[in-house]
Design an enzyme around this catalytic site. Structure first.
Site, mmCIF file in Angstrom:
data_model
loop_
_atom_site.group_PDB
_atom_site.id
_atom_site.type_symbol
_atom_site.label_atom_id
_atom_site.label_comp_id
_atom_site.label_asym_id
_atom_site.label_seq_id
_atom_site.Cartn_x
_atom_site.Cartn_y
_atom_site.Cartn_z
ATOM 1 N N ARG A 32 0.834 -1.198 0.000
ATOM 2 C CA ARG A 32 0.000 0.000 0.000
ATOM 3 C C ARG A 32 0.870 1.249 0.000
ATOM 4 O O ARG A 32 2.031 1.217 0.377
ATOM 5 C CB ARG A 32 -0.908 0.029 1.237
ATOM 6 C CG ARG A 32 -1.881 -1.118 1.337
ATOM 7 C CD ARG A 32 -2.835 -0.916 2.514
ATOM 8 N NE ARG A 32 -2.105 -0.774 3.770
ATOM 9 C CZ ARG A 32 -2.590 -0.150 4.845
ATOM 10 N NH1 ARG A 32 -3.788 0.412 4.798
ATOM 11 N NH2 ARG A 32 -1.896 -0.086 5.958
ATOM 12 N N ASP A 77 5.612 -9.412 9.092
ATOM 13 C CA ASP A 77 5.313 -8.595 10.268
ATOM 14 C C ASP A 77 6.646 -8.139 10.853
ATOM 15 O O ASP A 77 7.365 -8.920 11.480
ATOM 16 C CB ASP A 77 4.539 -9.428 11.282
ATOM 17 C CG ASP A 77 4.218 -8.662 12.555
ATOM 18 O OD1 ASP A 77 4.609 -7.481 12.669
ATOM 19 O OD2 ASP A 77 3.580 -9.262 13.455
ATOM 20 N N VAL A 78 6.975 -6.857 10.663
ATOM 21 C CA VAL A 78 8.303 -6.380 11.059
ATOM 22 C C VAL A 78 8.473 -6.296 12.566
ATOM 23 O O VAL A 78 9.584 -6.065 13.051
ATOM 24 C CB VAL A 78 8.623 -5.009 10.427
ATOM 25 C CG1 VAL A 78 8.647 -5.109 8.910
ATOM 26 C CG2 VAL A 78 7.659 -3.928 10.898
ATOM 27 N N ASN A 105 10.425 -0.077 4.530
ATOM 28 C CA ASN A 105 9.396 0.935 4.340
ATOM 29 C C ASN A 105 8.266 0.847 5.357
ATOM 30 O O ASN A 105 7.587 1.843 5.600
ATOM 31 C CB ASN A 105 8.809 0.791 2.926
ATOM 32 C CG ASN A 105 7.512 1.545 2.767
ATOM 33 O OD1 ASN A 105 7.498 2.766 2.663
ATOM 34 N ND2 ASN A 105 6.395 0.818 2.775
ATOM 35 N N TYR A 176 7.433 9.265 16.079
ATOM 36 C CA TYR A 176 7.799 8.889 14.707
ATOM 37 C C TYR A 176 9.156 9.465 14.319
ATOM 38 O O TYR A 176 10.031 8.757 13.798
ATOM 39 C CB TYR A 176 6.705 9.395 13.762
ATOM 40 C CG TYR A 176 7.037 9.328 12.294
ATOM 41 C CD1 TYR A 176 6.948 8.132 11.601
ATOM 42 C CD2 TYR A 176 7.414 10.479 11.590
ATOM 43 C CE1 TYR A 176 7.240 8.067 10.244
ATOM 44 C CE2 TYR A 176 7.691 10.420 10.238
ATOM 45 C CZ TYR A 176 7.615 9.222 9.577
ATOM 46 O OH TYR A 176 7.905 9.170 8.234
ATOM 47 N N LYS A 180 12.767 7.555 13.423
ATOM 48 C CA LYS A 180 13.428 7.703 12.123
ATOM 49 C C LYS A 180 14.837 8.283 12.282
ATOM 50 O O LYS A 180 15.745 7.958 11.508
ATOM 51 C CB LYS A 180 12.588 8.592 11.204
ATOM 52 C CG LYS A 180 11.285 7.946 10.751
ATOM 53 C CD LYS A 180 11.527 6.697 9.910
ATOM 54 C CE LYS A 180 10.229 6.185 9.298
ATOM 55 N NZ LYS A 180 10.441 4.973 8.460
ATOM 56 N N THR A 211 -0.674 11.080 -2.326
ATOM 57 C CA THR A 211 -1.242 10.854 -1.000
ATOM 58 C C THR A 211 -1.082 9.378 -0.680
ATOM 59 O O THR A 211 -1.176 8.538 -1.574
ATOM 60 C CB THR A 211 -2.738 11.240 -0.956
ATOM 61 O OG1 THR A 211 -2.932 12.565 -1.418
ATOM 62 C CG2 THR A 211 -3.303 11.105 0.448
#
Length: 270
Positions: A32, A77-78, A105, A176, A180, A211
């Site tokens: 996605r 599943d990370v 990602n 977040y 990162k 988007t």
């Protein structure tokens, strides 16, 4: 960009660069949004791609079906290192050779909604841990699972997805952005550690993309404001960011490692 590899020299370690069309790629969160754009970009250049998914099996299988024999939907599943390892093994078995390229990602349970973000006094360890699990531990698990196969052939490409908020935290998504930033540090230290095996490790950092599922909650006025502040006068798309990912995977980036490329139309410098 073509799949023709630059000619290697005898002084280069490992097997030399591998064209995109000959790579075996794993994209976490590949079904996605940005992940789908990255998966499709590799597939359009002839690569074999494992489209990693957690809750988006139908989307992953639909995308894989568009590229028979080269697209492969794989559960990934990370947050579970054992399942990540199983996904890498399944990919190697599916395509008959080790994974050459990984794109980290996957984004775990996060929506870009500035009004709903936790303020400093609301930020909890649990929320921070959730982002660290998805954006640091998850990528590390995928790299650990894939890097032995890369080292065995003297070639590997790791591309981590970051954010320009590390350099320009105009919206303080504390959890977040901190995760990162940690991934950026890991990108640089792993580049040093894995370089002798012919493995490069780089990061591509976007801004708000127009988007994706994660950015769908962002008001249109915010997109317009970003576009007005950008030298190119528009908001970057997932497909445009995917182009930069392809560059780092391609033979043309053979001498580049430990770098962070900001892809946001020039909004953030350096």
């Amino acid at each position: 960009m073509t799949d023709t590899a630059p000619q290697s020299t005898s002084s280069e370690p490992g097997a030399g660069p591998i064209p995109l069309a000959e790579q075996v790629v794993v994209v976490s969160g590949g079904a996605r949004g940005l992940g789908a754009a990255v998966s499709r970009a590799f597939l359009d250049h002839g690569a074999r791609v494992a489209i990693g998914y957690h809750r988006s099996r139908d989307a992953a299988e639909a995308l894989a079906a568009e590229y028979p024999g080269r697209g492969f939907a794989v559960p990934l599943d990370v947050t579970d290192a054992d399942r990540v390892g199983a996904g890498v093994e399944a990919t190697a078995e599916q395509f008959g050779e080790p994974v050459s390229t990984v794109v980290n990602n996957a984004l775990v349970d996060f929506v870009f909604d500035g009004d709903a973000r936790p303020k400093a006094h609301e930020l909890t360890r649990a929320r921070l841990d959730a982002q660290l699990t998805g954006s640091v531990h998850g990528p590390l698990a995928l790299i650990r699972a894939a890097s032995p196969g890369m080292a065995g052939r003297g070639f590997g490409r790791v591309i981590n997805i970051g954010t320009n908020l590390v350099q320009n935290p105009v919206v303080p998504y504390h959890d977040y952005t901190a995760a990162k930033a940690a991934l950026l540090a890991l990108t640089r230290t792993l580049a040093h550690d894995l370089g002798p095996d012919g493995i490069t490790v780089n990061m591509v950092s976007g801004g708000l993309l127009r988007t994706t599922d994660a950015s769908a909650a962002t008001p249109e006025a915010v997109f317009d404001s970003i576009a007005a502040s950008t030298p190119l006068g528009r908001v970057t798309t997932p497909a445009e960011l995917a182009d930069a990912v392809l560059f780092f995977a391609s033979p043309w980036a053979r001498a580049i490692t430990g770098q962070n490329l900001i892809v946001d139309g020039g909004l953030v410098k350096g």
